[in-house]
Write an enzyme that holds these catalytic residues in place. Structure first.
Site, PDB file in Angstrom:
ATOM      1  N   HIS A  52      -7.172  -4.765  10.187  1.00 55.18           N
ATOM      2  CA  HIS A  52      -6.899  -4.543   8.759  1.00 55.18           C
ATOM      3  C   HIS A  52      -5.615  -5.268   8.344  1.00 55.18           C
ATOM      4  CE1 HIS A  52      -4.555  -0.531   9.586  1.00 55.18           C
ATOM      5  NE2 HIS A  52      -3.697  -1.526   9.486  1.00 55.18           N
ATOM      6  N   ASN A  74      -7.289  -2.910  14.407  1.00 57.45           N
ATOM      7  CA  ASN A  74      -8.699  -3.135  14.031  1.00 57.45           C
ATOM      8  C   ASN A  74      -8.857  -4.316  13.070  1.00 57.45           C
ATOM      9  OD1 ASN A  74      -7.728  -2.179  11.607  1.00 57.45           O
ATOM     10  ND2 ASN A  74      -9.109  -0.433  11.460  1.00 57.45           N
ATOM     11  N   GLU A 109      -9.642  -2.019   5.320  1.00 62.50           N
ATOM     12  CA  GLU A 109     -10.235  -1.664   6.610  1.00 62.50           C
ATOM     13  C   GLU A 109     -11.493  -2.504   6.879  1.00 62.50           C
ATOM     14  OE1 GLU A 109      -8.542  -0.015   8.583  1.00 62.50           O
ATOM     15  OE2 GLU A 109      -7.936   1.964   7.921  1.00 62.50           O
ATOM     16  N   ASP A 142       0.818  -1.219   0.000  1.00 62.72           N
ATOM     17  CA  ASP A 142       0.000   0.000   0.000  1.00 62.72           C
ATOM     18  C   ASP A 142       0.852   1.270   0.000  1.00 62.72           C
ATOM     19  OD1 ASP A 142       0.946  -0.390   2.592  1.00 62.72           O
ATOM     20  OD2 ASP A 142      -1.004  -0.937   3.395  1.00 62.72           O
TER      21      ASP A 142
HETATM   22  P1  PGA Z   1       2.402  -1.603  12.462  1.00 62.35           P
HETATM   23  O1  PGA Z   1       1.178  -1.578  11.471  1.00 62.35           O
HETATM   24  O2  PGA Z   1       3.361  -2.608  11.925  1.00 62.35           O
HETATM   25  O3  PGA Z   1       2.967  -0.222  12.420  1.00 62.35           O
HETATM   26  O4  PGA Z   1       1.866  -1.981  13.799  1.00 62.35           O
HETATM   27  C1  PGA Z   1       0.636  -2.788  11.062  1.00 62.35           C
HETATM   28  C2  PGA Z   1      -0.546  -2.529  10.173  1.00 62.35           C
HETATM   29  O5  PGA Z   1      -1.204  -1.489  10.347  1.00 62.35           O
HETATM   30  O6  PGA Z   1      -0.819  -3.371   9.303  1.00 62.35           O
END
Ligand code: PGA
Length: 246
Positions: free
Chosen positions: A137, A135, A142, A67
């Site tokens: 995702h 959450n 999302e 992404d």
């Molecule tokens: P993070 O993010 O590695 O910064 O915890 C993970 C994600 O949002 O997929």
């Protein structure tokens, strides 16, 4: 789904690296799916260390990322392209032309079509690295995202903006949209390693491991993947033992 609970982030990242290395050694032209965020940082450092010792080469490897924030170009230090270049690619012998990150600027329709075309041409990742949002995702898919979507532009949820604000000067600087690979493409990966470290991920890991598939918790679809290893540390897995899923 194989679950590995490591003592800490350091040892979990080492386990992830051993799995990744085994896959790359079997196929020096492997396609590697990469993630940003803080979760894979130690894994990327292990890749660099081992490369610098002369044990690995990335000359013929191709990578694609999950992404990119909409509105940030590659020169913006908050963009995922910039992050990948600085954190990983510039320290390996990889050809930057063989590394791909969705385009966060310009015509979004065109960027979406281009990325899906690219993914089709490269073929499924031999191994895909994933983190997980608090959450649920994966990439920026999302809660509520259709499992059948391919690349698309999405509004970031409030909780994602809040989680990611720790990496910005203030919450108002966090982009509100992103271009992301869809779950359909992620599920096509031949092998997946999902890592989760720290207390902030314990609810997400608990829900993932409950096995209930629901797009309100996007990562739950990974329960249907045939070759996925979930690596989490004790903190991230603490609810599993408390609530007796292990
Ligand atoms: P993070 O993010 O590695 O910064 O915890 C993970 C994600 O949002 O997929």
């Amino acid at each position: 789904m194989e679950l590995i609970i490591s003592t800490d982030e350091e040892s979990g990242s080492k386990i992830a690296y051993e799995i990744l290395k085994e896959t790359l050694l079997k196929n020096e032209q492997a396609v590697l799916g990469l993630a940003t965020g803080t979760t894979p940082l130690k894994l990327y450092q292990l890749m660099i260390d081992d490369y610098q010792k002369g044990n690995m080469s990335y000359k013929n490897i191709k990578t694609y990322n999950l992404d990119e924030y909409v509105g940030l170009d590659e020169n913006n230090p908050q963009s995922y392209r910039y992050f990948m270049n600085k954190i990983l690619f510039e320290h390996l012998d990889i050809d930057l032309n063989n590394t791909f990150v969705p385009n966060g600027i310009g015509n979004q329709e065109v960027s979406i079509l281009e990325y899906d075309k690219l993914l089709k041409n490269l073929g499924p990742a031999d191994i895909q690295i994933l983190g997980i949002g608090s959450n649920g995702h994966i990439a920026f898919n999302e809660p509520g995202t259709d499992f059948n979507l391919t690349t698309h532009v999405t509004e970031l949820s409030k909780s994602t903006i809040k989680d990611n604000s720790r990496l910005f000067n203030n919450i108002n600087e966090v982009p509100t949209k992103a271009i992301t690979m869809g779950i359909k493409s992620i599920m096509e990966s031949k092998q997946i390693i999902l890592m989760a470290f720290g207390k902030n991920k314990q609810e997400a890991i608990y829900q993932l491991l409950s096995g209930k598939i629901d797009n309100k918790f996007p990562a739950s679809i990974l329960n249907n993947h045939q070759n996925i290893t979930v690596i989490c540390d004790k903190e991230a897995s603490s609810l599993l033992t408390e609530k007796k899923i292990d």
